[in-house]
Design a protein around this motif. Structure first.
Motif, PDB file in Angstrom:
ATOM      1  N   SER A 109     102.408  99.409  49.196  1.00  0.00           N
ATOM      2  CA  SER A 109     102.682 100.839  49.291  1.00  0.00           C
ATOM      3  C   SER A 109     103.936 101.159  48.492  1.00  0.00           C
ATOM      4  N   GLU A 110     104.106 102.458  48.197  1.00  0.00           N
ATOM      5  CA  GLU A 110     105.350 102.922  47.592  1.00  0.00           C
ATOM      6  C   GLU A 110     106.339 103.375  48.664  1.00  0.00           C
ATOM      7  N   SER A 111     105.897 103.363  49.928  1.00  0.00           N
ATOM      8  CA  SER A 111     106.700 103.933  51.018  1.00  0.00           C
ATOM      9  C   SER A 111     107.701 102.925  51.554  1.00  0.00           C
ATOM     10  N   TYR A 112     108.754 102.707  50.796  1.00  0.00           N
ATOM     11  CA  TYR A 112     109.801 101.789  51.209  1.00  0.00           C
ATOM     12  C   TYR A 112     111.128 102.536  51.368  1.00  0.00           C
ATOM     13  N   ASP A 113     111.865 102.166  52.421  1.00  0.00           N
ATOM     14  CA  ASP A 113     113.083 102.901  52.769  1.00  0.00           C
ATOM     15  C   ASP A 113     114.343 102.330  52.133  1.00  0.00           C
ATOM     16  N   TYR A 114     114.428 101.031  52.111  1.00  0.00           N
ATOM     17  CA  TYR A 114     115.651 100.372  51.678  1.00  0.00           C
ATOM     18  C   TYR A 114     115.392  99.611  50.383  1.00  0.00           C
ATOM     19  N   TRP A 115     116.312  99.741  49.450  1.00  0.00           N
ATOM     20  CA  TRP A 115     116.148  99.149  48.130  1.00  0.00           C
ATOM     21  C   TRP A 115     117.394  98.364  47.729  1.00  0.00           C
ATOM     22  N   GLY A 116     117.152  97.294  46.988  1.00  0.00           N
ATOM     23  CA  GLY A 116     118.257  96.565  46.402  1.00  0.00           C
ATOM     24  C   GLY A 116     118.679  97.179  45.082  1.00  0.00           C
ATOM     25  N   GLN A 117     119.670  96.564  44.465  1.00  0.00           N
ATOM     26  CA  GLN A 117     120.239  97.120  43.241  1.00  0.00           C
ATOM     27  C   GLN A 117     119.500  96.655  41.983  1.00  0.00           C
ATOM     28  N   GLY A 118     118.679  95.650  42.123  1.00  0.00           N
ATOM     29  CA  GLY A 118     117.888  95.170  40.993  1.00  0.00           C
ATOM     30  C   GLY A 118     118.508  93.966  40.303  1.00  0.00           C
ATOM     31  N   THR A 119     117.648  93.170  39.702  1.00  0.00           N
ATOM     32  CA  THR A 119     118.095  92.025  38.917  1.00  0.00           C
ATOM     33  C   THR A 119     117.229  91.937  37.667  1.00  0.00           C
ATOM     34  N   GLN A 120     117.861  91.683  36.535  1.00  0.00           N
ATOM     35  CA  GLN A 120     117.159  91.682  35.255  1.00  0.00           C
ATOM     36  C   GLN A 120     116.457  90.347  35.022  1.00  0.00           C
TER      37      GLN A 120
END
Length: 125
Positions: A109-120
């Protein structure tokens, strides 16, 4: 305060492997569906893989099926994405996300509440 911290990104040659980690704090990871998404500048974000709460189910995008594996270490409150057979088209910023909204084995799903900052992740020869 909920925090998701990704690590493990980097540069690798085609055919290589990386393992991304998503360390959670402020939540008990096992209670949350957790997903990996990726995004290339100028393109829409796409789902890569997910694991449901209590690790009932996993799901993978067709483009990574058979190459990527999502797993969870409950003791470390961490979700992993093992990426093997990497291809140049896997190059992107990878994000992990968590939610309690998805239940009963659901996670795609796209329904996510909490996200990290990302890693390349960069795959190039």
């Amino acid at each position: 305060q909920v925090q998701l911290v990704e690590s493990g990104g980097g540069s690798v040659q085609p055919g290589g492997s990386l393992r991304l980690s998503c360390a959670a704090s402020g939540i008990t990871s096992e209670l949350y569906a957790t997903a990996w998404f990726r995004q290339v500048p100028g393109k829409e974000r796409e789902g890569v893989a997910c694991i449901s709460s209590f690790d009932v189910n996993t799901h993978y995008a067709d483009s990574v099926k058979g190459r990527f594996t999502v797993s969870r270490d409950k003791a470390k409150n961490t979700v992993y994405l093992q990426m093997n057979g990497l291809k140049p088209e896997d190059t992107a910023v990878y994000y992990c996300a968590a939610t309690m909204i998805l239940r009963n084995g659901q996670c795609w799903s796209e329904s996510y509440d909490y996200w990290g900052q990302g890693t390349q992740v960069t795959v190039s020869s």
